[in-house]
Motif scaffolding. Structure first.
Motif, PDB file in Angstrom:
ATOM      1  N   PRO A   1      34.728  46.132  44.313  1.00 30.54           N
ATOM      2  CA  PRO A   1      35.794  46.861  45.009  1.00 30.54           C
ATOM      3  C   PRO A   1      36.404  47.896  44.072  1.00 30.54           C
ATOM      4  O   PRO A   1      36.499  47.686  42.854  1.00 30.54           O
ATOM      5  CB  PRO A   1      36.791  45.759  45.384  1.00 30.54           C
TER       6      PRO A   1
ATOM      7  N   GLU B   1      39.469  49.671  44.735  1.00 31.79           N
ATOM      8  CA  GLU B   1      40.927  49.783  44.809  1.00 31.79           C
ATOM      9  C   GLU B   1      41.574  48.742  43.910  1.00 31.79           C
ATOM     10  O   GLU B   1      41.296  47.550  44.009  1.00 31.79           O
ATOM     11  CB  GLU B   1      41.390  49.579  46.256  1.00 31.79           C
ATOM     12  N   ARG B   2      42.443  49.232  43.024  1.00 33.79           N
ATOM     13  CA  ARG B   2      43.100  48.332  42.082  1.00 33.79           C
ATOM     14  C   ARG B   2      44.498  47.992  42.606  1.00 33.79           C
ATOM     15  O   ARG B   2      45.129  48.787  43.294  1.00 33.79           O
ATOM     16  CB  ARG B   2      43.209  48.980  40.700  1.00 33.79           C
ATOM     17  N   LEU B   3      44.931  46.822  42.239  1.00 37.55           N
ATOM     18  CA  LEU B   3      46.236  46.386  42.740  1.00 37.55           C
ATOM     19  C   LEU B   3      46.910  45.551  41.662  1.00 37.55           C
ATOM     20  O   LEU B   3      46.323  44.575  41.155  1.00 37.55           O
ATOM     21  CB  LEU B   3      46.065  45.548  44.013  1.00 37.55           C
TER      22      LEU B   3
ATOM     23  N   ALA C   1      33.198  35.604  45.781  1.00 39.60           N
ATOM     24  CA  ALA C   1      34.536  35.240  45.328  1.00 39.60           C
ATOM     25  C   ALA C   1      35.089  36.256  44.361  1.00 39.60           C
ATOM     26  O   ALA C   1      36.205  36.718  44.514  1.00 39.60           O
ATOM     27  CB  ALA C   1      34.505  33.881  44.666  1.00 39.60           C
ATOM     28  N   THR C   2      34.349  36.585  43.388  1.00 40.91           N
ATOM     29  CA  THR C   2      34.849  37.537  42.391  1.00 40.91           C
ATOM     30  C   THR C   2      33.800  38.576  42.132  1.00 40.91           C
ATOM     31  O   THR C   2      32.639  38.328  42.355  1.00 40.91           O
ATOM     32  CB  THR C   2      35.176  36.841  41.072  1.00 40.91           C
TER      33      THR C   2
ATOM     34  N   ARG D   1      39.844  43.529  46.461  1.00 39.38           N
ATOM     35  CA  ARG D   1      40.616  44.402  45.563  1.00 39.38           C
ATOM     36  C   ARG D   1      40.298  44.015  44.122  1.00 39.38           C
ATOM     37  O   ARG D   1      39.896  42.883  43.851  1.00 39.38           O
ATOM     38  CB  ARG D   1      42.128  44.201  45.772  1.00 39.38           C
ATOM     39  N   VAL D   2      40.532  44.974  43.248  1.00 35.69           N
ATOM     40  CA  VAL D   2      40.500  44.633  41.828  1.00 35.69           C
ATOM     41  C   VAL D   2      41.938  44.355  41.424  1.00 35.69           C
ATOM     42  O   VAL D   2      42.790  45.244  41.476  1.00 35.69           O
ATOM     43  CB  VAL D   2      39.916  45.769  40.986  1.00 35.69           C
TER      44      VAL D   2
ATOM     45  N   LEU E   1      40.316  41.548  37.683  1.00 40.04           N
ATOM     46  CA  LEU E   1      39.433  40.632  38.404  1.00 40.04           C
ATOM     47  C   LEU E   1      39.229  41.116  39.830  1.00 40.04           C
ATOM     48  O   LEU E   1      40.215  41.267  40.566  1.00 40.04           O
ATOM     49  CB  LEU E   1      40.039  39.221  38.433  1.00 40.04           C
ATOM     50  N   PRO E   2      37.976  41.391  40.197  1.00 35.93           N
ATOM     51  CA  PRO E   2      37.724  41.731  41.601  1.00 35.93           C
ATOM     52  C   PRO E   2      37.795  40.471  42.455  1.00 35.93           C
ATOM     53  O   PRO E   2      37.218  39.445  42.108  1.00 35.93           O
ATOM     54  CB  PRO E   2      36.296  42.295  41.571  1.00 35.93           C
ATOM     55  N   ILE E   3      38.520  40.556  43.533  1.00 36.59           N
ATOM     56  CA  ILE E   3      38.724  39.377  44.373  1.00 36.59           C
ATOM     57  C   ILE E   3      38.504  39.742  45.834  1.00 36.59           C
ATOM     58  O   ILE E   3      39.032  40.739  46.312  1.00 36.59           O
ATOM     59  CB  ILE E   3      40.163  38.832  44.208  1.00 36.59           C
TER      60      ILE E   3
END
Lengths: 678, 335
Positions: free
Chosen positions: A30, A32-34, A677-678, B264-265, B275-277
């Protein structure tokens, strides 16, 4: 087993295996960072999922790599090749059916014999073959027989021939069968089906050359193994009587060709019908030896050892020769009663022959005066002792007849003996005419001792185990000398005194024997009766001559199916041979021998027509045929001769492509249901 | 936006206290009066007063030795003690110099330990880069702290503030004191701070625990987003000293349910791995992790002798404050 590629260049496509690896390494993340305030918990979550996820990732990548490899392999058209056990039917339309009818095919397995199974297989093969095919049938037992003189398309006849086959009692002549098959094919190609248990150590090796010739002609030898599962059989492979001073033992061997140890109930049946039961523990794949003590009184003839075995009954018995054991009726002619017991030969002889009185040791001594020789009965008495008898003239002819008919005479000398009378009365019986008495030593001196006996000679065989040295204590002061004679042929010097003077001389006369002890049996001329060897020597001579009186008949061992030759005495011009069941067996006389073929196991009796018995024949099976284990397979021989015929091929392209699709699908399902999952 | 008159008014409130705080903190130069900060101070003051007025509670007492009515015990006189406490009768009888001590009703120093590390900064950002005082974890924490300080100050207790992490605050450590001006100083600190840095809970709590007076009240407001095994032991120093510890566990319910629509990361403002989740795929496992974590923290706090108060950011603040100032704990509210 080998693997080959029909399109090896396609293997270069295996570089495609890098695709799933790249996909695994650069899988989409992914973007998009959050910023997340509970990262501690996310880290814990990742830690919790990491092991599960790692396993899934590796599995997924492995599935994909395997799928690509299989797809590449499918493009390369792989083909796997391996050695098959039995080649397939090629369908030349010319088939020779070789059916093993040897003894081992009588083994019962699965409710029927192996031969019945072989017949069923062969019949099924005939029925399933398209019409128009031509067949030949060969049955091989101890000998091979072509049941059809030429190839035939008459299925019903072939089936009938197969149905009539019965097991034989001998080994399997596969070599002869191959030869007959080659003759039936008459130089043309065809398939030779061999229905056999392939048992026995020599059957297949002996046939290898003939198999090679068939293969060289372009024919195929197609084995159809008919095996017991597991192969097993119990057989009596040997039986032998060994005598001793007081009777002897029967030693027999029981072979167990099965995979488990077996306790076999066995029975020893003596010629006179006595039965001795014995149990034998036969180890798996080995042999057990058992010994049975034969009673002191037993009739001579052919006895039988049988061990119970439900798997293969034909080889459960073995026949053996048994000489006369004990029960020798001995007539002692007392020529010098003596004034005291110790001066009487008879006193010592009687006690040596029957130490406990009666016939407990199997010897029945009967003491008579010279006039009592009229009671001599060749059918009852086995042995006559002439103990210092002064004049044998009145019964010389009777003794000669007795000896010729198988009886034996032992002569001991003493002061009563006159050489001329003996030479006249017993001419033809004495090993050599008496010359006269002669002193070997002064009475006041030590007697001249005996030389040690040769224990290879029959009368002294028991002393090989002990007691031989005691003979050196026997000595004589005075002996009856003999005219010079040739120690050869019928006349043999069994014992000598030191210095070479003959002590015990034997002569074979007709079917009987004459023994001369050149000294006395009492203490007049020798110390014999006081020596330790006296009793066993006397017992041995009585047992030996007593048995030999009947054992003078020929004893022959033979294998079933073989030509039997029984030596005959001079003058016999006609014989009557009876088989185990009492039926007459056709025999011919050739060069002083009775010749016949024994086709059944058991005891065969040979008699002069309307006369005495002249021979016993114990006929047994070949022990090798009892070994039902395979030592070499026909297929291995065939494979060595024509390897390509035994190679099987299987193309794997379709299977590889199909499996590749399955793996791809499995990978997709794994990814879909477990998620990322990750 | 605050005008010059408002600034003057605040400056008047602060007066000498601000200068003393500057001296302690070594802060250089005059206070840069920021109208936005001053507006936040007023907002905090107003909000705290409103919330405090909604809570009706009885007087609370704390005890310490002092000069008052009831005799407590004797103590040997030492140089430097106030000689007015000497018991002359004892001196006459036994020639011993002893000082009389008494029990009395007195003030209870209150210290609010407020975690404003980077993790508290997630969510909306208000004007001037400062966290919005509503709808964010940091704003909720600041408002809660301000209300607590106002409440206790109104009850005459000396109040102090210790900031953990945070950026932009002129003062991060203000010991308990009485007076309105000190309260305004605290409000100024709260209004000017924005989340940042690392909490280092273990070190900070150990330091505070060693410094507070034996009979005092310490309120820790934190999200506890460091390994509990590292910092929970530091709470035991409060229990050993008899300090009344109240632990306010602040959390955003949406973060604890991994309420994200798609992958999202994720990263922590305090640093560390990204961490991508894929939230929908792991929500069930995450719930188990959260349950374990909340239980671990609550058990650890109770074991240290403290009171545990759960403070989800969507919960009415007066209810949290009521739980906070009452004795006893409420069950942990699960997200």
């Amino acid at each position: 087993m080998s693997l080959s590629l029909l399109s090896p260049l396609a293997a270069a496509l295996s570089v495609l295996v890098a695709l799933p690896i790249l996909a695994h390494l650069t899988r989409q993340r992914p973007t998009e960072r959050l910023a997340y305030g509970a990262m501690l918990l996310v880290q814990r979550l990742v830690k919790r999922l990491r092991r599960r996820r790692a396993l899934k990732d590796v599995l997924l990548m492995a599935l994909r790599i395997a799928a690509v490899l299989l797809a590449v392999a499918a493009a390369a058209a792989p083909r796997i090749s391996w050695k098959g056990d039995i080649p397939t039917f090629e369908g030349s339309g010319r088939m020779v059916l070789l059916i093993d009818q040897s003894l081992s095919m009588a083994l019962v397995d699965g409710g029927g014999t192996l031969l019945e199974r072989a017949k069923a297989e062969a019949s099924a093969r005939v029925r399933s073959t398209p019409d128009g095919a031509r067949f030949g049938v060969v049955a091989f037992g101890p000998t091979s027989r072509a049941l059809t003189t030429e190839m035939t398309d008459d299925k019903n006849r072939v089936l009938a021939l197969i149905a009539d086959l019965q097991p034989t009692m001998g080994s399997g002549d596969l070599r002869g069968g191959m030869l007959d098959a080659r003759r039936l094919l008459a130089g043309e190609k065809g398939e030779v089906f061999v229905f056999s248990d392939e048992a026995g150590p020599s059957m297949i090796p002996e046939a290898e050359e003939e198999i090679g010739r068939l293969v060289a002609l372009g024919s195929a030898v197609l084995p159809v193994p008919i095996h017991a599962d597991p192969p097993r059989n119990l057989a009596v492979t040997a039986a032998h009587y060994g005598d001793g001073i007081e009777g002897g033992q029967l030693t027999f061997r029981v072979a167990n060709y099965g995979p488990t140890t077996r306790e076999a109930p066995c029975e020893v049946v003596l010629p006179d019908g006595q039965s001795i039961p014995v149990f034998v523990d036969a180890p798996a794949g080995g042999e057990a030896e058992a010994r049975v003590t034969i009673p002191r009184q037993a009739a001579s003839g052919v006895g039988r050892v049988s061990c119970d075995d439900p798997d293969l009954a034909l080889d459960d018995s073995r026949w053996f020769h048994l000489p006369q054991v004990g029960a020798s009726r001995v007539l002692i002619v007392d020529g010098d009663p003596g004034d005291t017991p110790v001066r009487s030969e008879v006193y010592f002889l009687e006690r040596a022959l029957a130490p406990w009185g009666g016939s407990s040791n199997g010897v029945v001594p009967e003491v008579v005066s010279p006039k009592g020789l009229g009671a001599l009965d060749p059918t009852t008495h086995r042995l006559v002792f002439l103990a210092n008898v002064a004049d044998p003239g009145p019964f010389g002819a009777r003794l000669r007849d007795f000896v010729r008919r198988g009886g034996s005479v032992v002569i001991s000398v003493g002061d009563n003996i006159t050489a001329d009378r003996y030479n006249a009365a017993l001419a033809g019986l004495l090993p050599s005419p008496f010359r006269g008495p002669e002193s070997l030593a002064d009475r006041a001196e030590e007697p001249v001792p005996l030389e040690l006996p040769d224990t290879s000679r029959a009368p002294f065989e028991p002393f090989a185990r002990g007691g031989r040295g005691a003979f050196s204590h026997i000595g004589a002061w005075r002996v009856m000398t003999l005219q010079p004679y040739a120690d050869a042929g019928d006349v043999r010097t069994l014992l000598r005194f030191t210095g070479g003077v003959p002590a015990l001389v034997s002569r074979d006369v007709g079917q009987g024997h004459v023994l001369v002890w050149t000294s006395s049996i009492d203490l007049g001329w020798s110390n014999l009766p006081l020596q330790a060897a006296f009793v066993p020597l006397t017992q041995r001579i009585a047992g030996w001559l007593g048995a030999e009186s009947d054992g003078a008949v020929a004893r022959v061992e033979a294998t079933i199916g073989a030509r039997v030759e029984v030596p005959l005495s001079d003058g016999i011009s006609d014989v009557d041979v009876r088989g185990p069941d009492g039926s007459a067996v056709r025999a011919t006389l050739q060069s002083g021998r009775a010749v016949f073929i024994a086709d059944k196991p058991g005891a065969y009796e040979v008699r002069v027509t309307d006369g005495p018995r002249v021979g016993w024949v114990a006929v047994n099976l070949d022990p090798d045929e009892s070994d039902v284990r395979r030592t070499k397979s026909l297929a291995s021989v065939e494979a060595a001769l024509d390897p390509e015929m035994f190679v099987r091929h299987q193309d794997l392209a379709e299977a590889a492509m199909g499996l590749s699709m399955v793996l791809l699908l499995a990978g997709a399902l794994l990814a879909a249901f477990t998620g990322a999952a990750t | 936006m605050a005008g010059p008159r408002a600034i003057d008014a605040v400056a008047g409130w602060l007066g000498r206290g601000a200068r003393e705080a500057d001296d302690r903190a070594g802060a250089p130069g005059p206070i840069p009066w920021d109208p936005i900060v001053l507006a936040r101070v007023r907002h905090l003051h107003f909000t705290a007063r409103v919330l405090a007025d909604r809570i009706v509670l009885g007087e609370h007492r704390s005890r310490r030795t002092g000069q008052a009515v009831e005799f407590a015990d004797y103590r040997e006189y030492a140089p430097g003690m106030d000689p007015r406490g000497l018991d002359w009768k004892v001196l006459a009888r036994s020639d011993r110099l002893v000082v009389r001590r008494y029990e009395t009703e007195t003030e209870l120093p209150v210290t609010v330990v407020l975690d404003l590390s980077g993790d508290l900064g997630t969510g909306e950002t208000g004007v001037g880069g400062l966290p919005s005082l509503t709808g964010t974890k940091a704003g909720y924490a600041i408002t809660l702290a301000a209300t607590m300080l106002y409440w206790f100050q109104r009850h005459g207790e000396p109040v102090g503030l210790r900031l953990i992490g945070g950026e932009g605050a002129r003062w991060s450590d203000l010991p308990p004191r009485g007076g309105r001006s000190h309260l305004q100083l605290l409000f100024l600190a709260l209004a000017s701070v924005k989340p940042g840095g690392r909490a280092e809970l273990s070190r900070t709590l150990t330091e505070v625990g060693a410094r507070v007076r034996r009979r005092s009240l310490v309120t820790v407001i934190t999200d506890g987003m460091e390994e509990p095994a590292n910092w929970l032991p530091a709470l035991r120093s409060f229990g050993r000293r008899g300090t009344d510890l109240r632990f306010v566990h602040l959390y955003d319910r949406r973060e604890l349910t991994l309420d994200l629509p798609e992958a999202r990361v994720l990263y922590s403002p305090e640093g560390g791995d990204e961490l991508p989740i894929d939230a929908p795929g792991v929500r069930k496992d995450f719930r188990a992790v959260v349950e374990h974590y909340l239980g671990e923290v609550r058990t650890g706090v109770l074991a240290a002798g403290g009171q545990y108060i759960a403070a989800p950011t969507d919960a009415p603040m007066e209810r949290v404050i009521r739980n906070l100032v009452q004795v006893g704990t409420r069950p942990v509210e699960m997200p």
